[in-house]
Scaffold this active site. Structure first.
Site: not given
Length: 456
Positions: A302, A328, A442
């Site tokens: 951000e 893994h 938003k």
């Protein structure tokens, strides 16, 4: 390899500084994929300018532009109030903490890092609500007793939609089950003057603590945003701030050679812009730092994921990983994918607990190399092997070694990464504090809820 005598507890190391080894970021260790030290030296003037800019923008305490770098100095003044509210929260068996992004990730990461798998006595269980998931919230409420539950709603703006909708559900649940006493089960952490949550706290007389207005959410773990729930859970919040103070003092020089945050920022910037290293992997070999990787991902992404003045992208893609688990799942890709990666490992000197590997004759014959070893020896060997193969494949990497995992050391680590992030933003020529693309998302989400949005 770090070893201990069998059945002997590690000696306490509280207050010691974390160690940062950047040698494998340079060409001497990894060849052409690394950075020649001369290139870092050539950036000395720019680094001095950036450091001076940070110093100037820190002037003014919590009113400074870079107030987030003053928290170690300013927040001790608020600890009495924070600890008083935390003591009230400890009267409850469960505390639901509602927030998203920086309003929750920091506290979650610190709590996980310092829990060592053992719940501290006489402290409540903390339940973090961030993502909107009706099934998860339904099941949580079904397990909780409202008489023994407190709710802490955290939003810097006071109007974060994800936080607001879940808080409204919790408020309704408390009102229906507790009646007039529901007010005594609610706490607010938000802007000191404005926003829906601040107005609610004023109108209803709810307990409330302020978020410094100039401290962004992703930099706010060392404010009441993180310190209130952490203190309620029994975390040494004074130790966190003392560790941040130690890190700030260590990073107070304008030269990369004596300022580790400045060197980290310079290395990431130069390796990205001159060696096309576009991905930065953070890989702690400490299971309880798993959520610290998530906190780092938000902080870095951000703050730095923006366009520079010439239109080129700033910042590297932050990827959290966990040793030894991700050996893994991701190591194959790391080793044989395009050479656009750089790594930061986090290792630990002294563990809180020692568990020896028990061997009978048959298991000793199958695993003779485990004779006399403890679990941390195995993890340390896995870490060293992975770091060596990453280095051998030519990927630049650095290692941060923690003397032990306590509040003081974690405060150092938090401050180090926050400072490095801000330095890096200035090197790219972008603002490391804003988030314009997130804000547009938003606004569009609200338009969809209003039925006004166009498109799919």
């Amino acid at each position: 390899m770090h070893t201990e005598h069998k059945n002997k507890s590690p000696a306490p190391l509280s207050g010691k500084a974390l160690r940062i080894d950047t040698s494998a970021m340079y060409t001497g260790a990894v060849g052409a994929g690394g950075l020649p030290r001369a290139e870092l030296d050539g950036l000395a003037g720019e680094l001095a300018r950036v450091h001076e800019l940070v110093t100037r923008r820190r002037q003014g305490g919590l009113d400074a532009e870079y107030a987030s770098l003053n928290l170690h100095e300013e927040l001790p003044k608020s600890l009495t109030a924070i600890e008083a509210e935390a003591a009230r929260l400890r009267a409850f068996a469960d505390v639901v903490v509602i927030g998203i992004g920086g309003s929750n990730l920091g506290a979650m990461a610190v709590l996980q890092a310092l829990a060592h798998g053992d719940r501290k006595p006489d402290t409540p269980r903390l339940h973090f609500l961030d993502n909107i998931d009706p099934d998860f919230l339904h099941d949580l409420l079904a397990r909780l007793d409202s008489a023994r539950t407190a709710v802490v709603a955290i939003s810097k703006s006071g109007g974060t939609v994800e936080t607001a909708v879940q808080y409204l559900v919790l408020r309704d649940w408390l009102r229906r089950t507790r009646g007039p006493s529901a007010r005594d089960h609610q706490w607010i952490v938000t802007d000191p003057q404005q926003g829906w949550l601040r107005a609610l706290a004023r109108d209803e007389g709810l307990a409330a603590l302020p978020v410094p207005p100039r401290v962004g959410g992703r930099y706010s773990v060392l404010t009441a945003v993180g310190l209130l729930p952490l203190a309620a859970a029994g975390v040494d919040i004074r130790g966190l701030l003392e560790g941040a103070t130690a890190s700030a003092a260590r990073c107070d020089a304008p030269q990369a050679g004596t300022n580790p945050a400045l060197e980290m920022a310079a290395l990431y910037f130069l390796l990205h812009t001159r060696r096309n290293k576009r991905v930065s992997v953070l890989m702690p070999y400490i299971h309880s730092l798993r959520l610290f990787g998530d906190w780092y991902r938000q902080l870095w992404a951000e703050s730095l994921g923006k366009r520079r003045a010439d239109g080129t992208p700033a910042g590297t893609l932050p990827v959290p990983a966990l040793g030894a688990v991700d050996q893994h799942s991701q190591l194959q890709m790391y080793l044989e994918s395009p050479r656009d990666l750089m790594f930061a490992f986090i290792a630990l000197d002294a563990w809180a607990h020692r568990i020896d590997v028990p061997l009978d004759d048959a298991s000793r014959a199958a695993f003779p190399f485990l004779d006399g070893r403890a679990l941390h020896d195995v993890l340390d060997a896995e870490f060293r092997a992975t770091r060596q193969v990453i280095t051998d494949y030519g990927h630049p990497n650095l290692t941060i070694t923690l003397p032990q995992l306590d509040a003081h050391v974690l405060g150092q680590l938090i401050d180090l990464y926050q400072r490095a992030t801000i330095y890096a933003g200035l090197l790219y020529g972008i603002d490391p504090l804003d988030q314009p693309a997130v804000e547009s998302g938003k606004r569009l989400a609200i338009a969809h809820l209003r039925g006004e949005a166009k498109g799919p």
